[in-house]
Design a protein around this motif. Structure first.
Motif, PDB file in Angstrom:
ATOM      1  N   ARG A 117       0.845  -1.185   0.000  1.00 29.30           N
ATOM      2  CA  ARG A 117       0.000   0.000   0.000  1.00 29.30           C
ATOM      3  C   ARG A 117       0.889   1.247   0.000  1.00 29.30           C
ATOM      4  O   ARG A 117       1.818   1.337   0.795  1.00 29.30           O
ATOM      5  CB  ARG A 117      -0.828  -0.026   1.293  1.00 29.30           C
ATOM      6  CG  ARG A 117      -2.264   0.327   1.089  1.00 29.30           C
ATOM      7  CD  ARG A 117      -3.021   0.239   2.403  1.00 29.30           C
ATOM      8  NE  ARG A 117      -3.960  -0.858   2.360  1.00 29.30           N
ATOM      9  CZ  ARG A 117      -4.095  -1.772   3.307  1.00 29.30           C
ATOM     10  NH1 ARG A 117      -3.339  -1.736   4.380  1.00 29.30           N
ATOM     11  NH2 ARG A 117      -4.985  -2.709   3.191  1.00 29.30           N
ATOM     12  N   LEU A 119       1.379   5.627   0.049  1.00 26.87           N
ATOM     13  CA  LEU A 119       0.827   6.766   0.776  1.00 26.87           C
ATOM     14  C   LEU A 119       0.217   7.710  -0.260  1.00 26.87           C
ATOM     15  O   LEU A 119       0.936   8.239  -1.101  1.00 26.87           O
ATOM     16  CB  LEU A 119       1.958   7.449   1.545  1.00 26.87           C
ATOM     17  CG  LEU A 119       1.617   8.222   2.809  1.00 26.87           C
ATOM     18  CD1 LEU A 119       0.883   7.345   3.814  1.00 26.87           C
ATOM     19  CD2 LEU A 119       2.897   8.771   3.413  1.00 26.87           C
ATOM     20  N   THR A 122       1.749  10.901  -2.583  1.00 28.77           N
ATOM     21  CA  THR A 122       3.208  10.934  -2.683  1.00 28.77           C
ATOM     22  C   THR A 122       3.713  10.378  -4.018  1.00 28.77           C
ATOM     23  O   THR A 122       4.914  10.259  -4.226  1.00 28.77           O
ATOM     24  CB  THR A 122       3.866  10.113  -1.550  1.00 28.77           C
ATOM     25  OG1 THR A 122       3.422   8.753  -1.647  1.00 28.77           O
ATOM     26  CG2 THR A 122       3.490  10.663  -0.191  1.00 28.77           C
ATOM     27  N   VAL A 153       6.938   5.085   7.669  1.00 31.29           N
ATOM     28  CA  VAL A 153       5.527   5.226   7.996  1.00 31.29           C
ATOM     29  C   VAL A 153       4.963   3.821   8.218  1.00 31.29           C
ATOM     30  O   VAL A 153       4.954   2.997   7.302  1.00 31.29           O
ATOM     31  CB  VAL A 153       4.762   5.946   6.865  1.00 31.29           C
ATOM     32  CG1 VAL A 153       3.287   6.130   7.246  1.00 31.29           C
ATOM     33  CG2 VAL A 153       5.415   7.286   6.562  1.00 31.29           C
ATOM     34  N   THR A 211      -0.556  10.491  12.916  1.00 28.75           N
ATOM     35  CA  THR A 211      -0.729  10.270  11.487  1.00 28.75           C
ATOM     36  C   THR A 211       0.104  11.270  10.694  1.00 28.75           C
ATOM     37  O   THR A 211       0.474  12.327  11.201  1.00 28.75           O
ATOM     38  CB  THR A 211      -2.207  10.379  11.063  1.00 28.75           C
ATOM     39  OG1 THR A 211      -2.712  11.626  11.549  1.00 28.75           O
ATOM     40  CG2 THR A 211      -3.027   9.247  11.637  1.00 28.75           C
ATOM     41  N   VAL A 212       0.391  10.890   9.468  1.00 28.53           N
ATOM     42  CA  VAL A 212       1.154  11.763   8.580  1.00 28.53           C
ATOM     43  C   VAL A 212       0.170  12.718   7.901  1.00 28.53           C
ATOM     44  O   VAL A 212      -0.786  12.280   7.260  1.00 28.53           O
ATOM     45  CB  VAL A 212       1.901  10.923   7.528  1.00 28.53           C
ATOM     46  CG1 VAL A 212       2.527  11.805   6.459  1.00 28.53           C
ATOM     47  CG2 VAL A 212       2.955  10.055   8.208  1.00 28.53           C
ATOM     48  N   VAL A 239       7.378   3.554   3.188  1.00 30.48           N
ATOM     49  CA  VAL A 239       5.991   3.359   3.581  1.00 30.48           C
ATOM     50  C   VAL A 239       5.750   1.870   3.811  1.00 30.48           C
ATOM     51  O   VAL A 239       5.867   1.066   2.881  1.00 30.48           O
ATOM     52  CB  VAL A 239       5.039   3.903   2.493  1.00 30.48           C
ATOM     53  CG1 VAL A 239       3.583   3.730   2.906  1.00 30.48           C
ATOM     54  CG2 VAL A 239       5.352   5.371   2.203  1.00 30.48           C
ATOM     55  N   ILE A 241       2.820   0.186   5.332  1.00 35.74           N
ATOM     56  CA  ILE A 241       1.481   0.180   5.931  1.00 35.74           C
ATOM     57  C   ILE A 241       0.635  -0.957   5.370  1.00 35.74           C
ATOM     58  O   ILE A 241      -0.562  -0.839   5.224  1.00 35.74           O
ATOM     59  CB  ILE A 241       0.773   1.547   5.748  1.00 35.74           C
ATOM     60  CG1 ILE A 241       0.777   1.973   4.274  1.00 35.74           C
ATOM     61  CG2 ILE A 241       1.443   2.619   6.587  1.00 35.74           C
ATOM     62  CD1 ILE A 241      -0.038   3.240   3.992  1.00 35.74           C
TER      63      ILE A 241
END
Lengths: 413, 63
Positions: A117, A119, A122, A153, A211-212, A239, A241
């Motif tokens: 996944r 972000l 980006t 992240v 959170t970002v 990332v 996630i």
């Protein structure tokens, strides 16, 4: 029997599950045509090293491949269709569309894995990476070798392994996790927090419940802004996630999809001749009597082999039953987990969750369902066996006591 | 058949112990101990599976 005669096997997905599928089909004596379809240009390679050895300072930059092209083509008689993303499936005419070609099958193993996944927002920003493929790993390695200040992240296993690689170089690294504690789904909140102590002990900053808000930079990442306004300077953002099963190409095929290709206990995917294996497969695991989808090395390997054997010998299908198992390496410590994590309680049977070694057992009712170890390599497989035997929790506790006794007896004698 | 372990490749993940617990055991330091260098008569299948299932290709069989 003639209706069940399989003359051609097509495997979509050329990673571990797909490779094990073609190997197992040949080992089972299947003499028909085998086609292995992959979307990457590379031969099947091993993914666990991507976030471990491939990120280590001075470590290898070439992947671990299981078999050479010659072995696959000449010895196993596999037709390779690489760099050929699958785009569609027609189960009525039994055809897979991939890389602009139509490939006909009698039996099909879907092993397209999962995609990391990203972000949102980006895309196209240099220095922001997921870590799933060899190309991803090489990009992250290059940035670390150049001394990147890194933000990860997601405090999952992949992100934590990236943090280990950064700290091994003495680089500053921050992990940002949206949930109040890390690894809740994998190991439960308490033990997730216990494992995350490794980050603090090794100089990695961990912000949970944050959170970002935005990844800042023009063309290239410059920093990460958190929801509370804090900005962390960064040259590299990784990332981690989670991943989503790659079923988009099956849209319109009628194959049942629900967070993965839905299979029965035999890995049959709901249309004649079609099976699924690996990260993309959601199947009924009879040992726990529940539907599962796991993204683990050993499950991918075993499911690939089982799906292919079932696919080429549909009259002799066998169910796939397993105690899920995974491992992760953080700062020179090994984390291992087998079974399923429950919120019904756990007990520490060796070591201390705040220390460098512990063994935790999970229960569901009076049954042992899981084991988590930190530097407990001697323990994990013994409990995994007990879980496979449907052992009661009190039996496991009794086993833990006797094995501790046995051990202190041998160390004192 | 003899079991040959390449210690440089082995990382003690324990898949072999899961498949053939009477022959392989990972110790406290994460090192694999081969309990029987000669493949036992009654464990041929498990050992073959363990050798083939090793994630780091650290095991092989030698006639």
């Amino acid at each position: 029997m003639s209706a069940a005669t399989v003359r051609s096997l097509v495997v979509v997905g050329a990673s571990l599950a797909g490779l094990r599928a073609v190997e197992a089909a040949r080992k089972a004596g299947f003499a028909g045509r085998i086609t292995l379809i992959g979307d990457e240009p590379h031969l099947p390679y091993d993914r666990p090293p991507l976030s471990k050895q491939l990120l280590a300072p001075g470590g290898p930059t070439d992947p671990v491949t299981f078999r050479s092209r010659a072995e696959l083509v000449a010895e196993l008689g596999v037709e390779l269709l690489l760099d050929a993303p699958a785009t569609g499936l027609d189960p009525d005419s039994r055809v897979v569309h991939a890389g602009g070609e139509d490939v006909a099958y009698d039996a099909l193993v879907v092993a397209t894995g999962a995609a990391a996944r990203g972000l949102p927002g980006t895309e196209g920003l240099a220095g922001v990476h997921v870590l799933r493929t060899l190309d991803d790993a090489r990009a992250v390695r290059r940035a670390l070798d150049e001394g990147a200040r890194t933000v990860v992240v997601g405090a999952g296993f992949i992100g934590s392994e990236v943090a280990s690689a950064a700290r091994e170089r003495g680089l500053p690294i921050t992990i940002v996790e949206a949930l109040p504690s890390p690894l809740v789904r994998s190991v439960g909140a308490d033990l997730g927090t216990a494992l995350s102590l490794l980050h603090a002990r090794n100089g990695t900053a961990l912000h949970c419940g944050q959170t970002v808000a935005a990844v800042e930079g023009t063309g290239r990442v410059e920093g990460v802004r958190l929801a509370d306004g804090t900005v962390i300077d960064a040259d590299l953002v990784v990332v981690g996630i989670g991943a989503v099963p790659r079923t988009d190409w099956l849209a319109g095929s009628g194959l049942p999809v629900d967070d993965g290709v839905v299979c029965d206990e035999f890995l049959r995917a709901g249309a004649p001749g079609i099976y699924a294996a690996g990260d993309v497969a959601r199947w009924h695991n009879a040992l726990f009597d529940r539907s599962m989808r796991v993204e683990h090395w050993s499950a991918a390997a075993e499911q690939g082999a089982r799906a292919a054997r079932n696919a080429v010998s549909p009259a002799e299908v066998q169910s796939y039953v397993t105690v899920p198992y995974f491992w992760s390496d953080w700062y020179g410590s090994r984390i291992q987990f087998a079974g399923v994590a429950t919120n019904a309680g756990h007990e520490i049977v060796s070591g201390d969750p705040a220390g460098d070694h512990f063994v935790a057992l999970y229960r569901e009712g009076d049954r042992l369902t899981g084991v988590l170890t930190l530097n407990g390599q001697r323990h994990v497989m013994k409990y995994r066996r007990l879980i496979a035997q449907r052992a009661r929790f009190d039996e496991a506790i009794a086993f833990a006591r006797t094995s501790v006794l046995r051990r202190s007896a041998t160390t004192t004698s | 058949m003899r079991i040959v372990l390449d210690r440089a490749k082995c990382t003690g993940i324990g898949i072999c112990e899961a498949l053939a617990p009477t022959v392989f055991e990972v110790d406290d330091h994460g090192e694999l101990v081969v309990l029987s260098a000669e493949v036992p008569e009654d464990a041929q299948n498990e050992v073959t599976e363990a050798v083939e299932g090793c994630p780091t290709m650290a095991l092989r069989l030698q006639p």
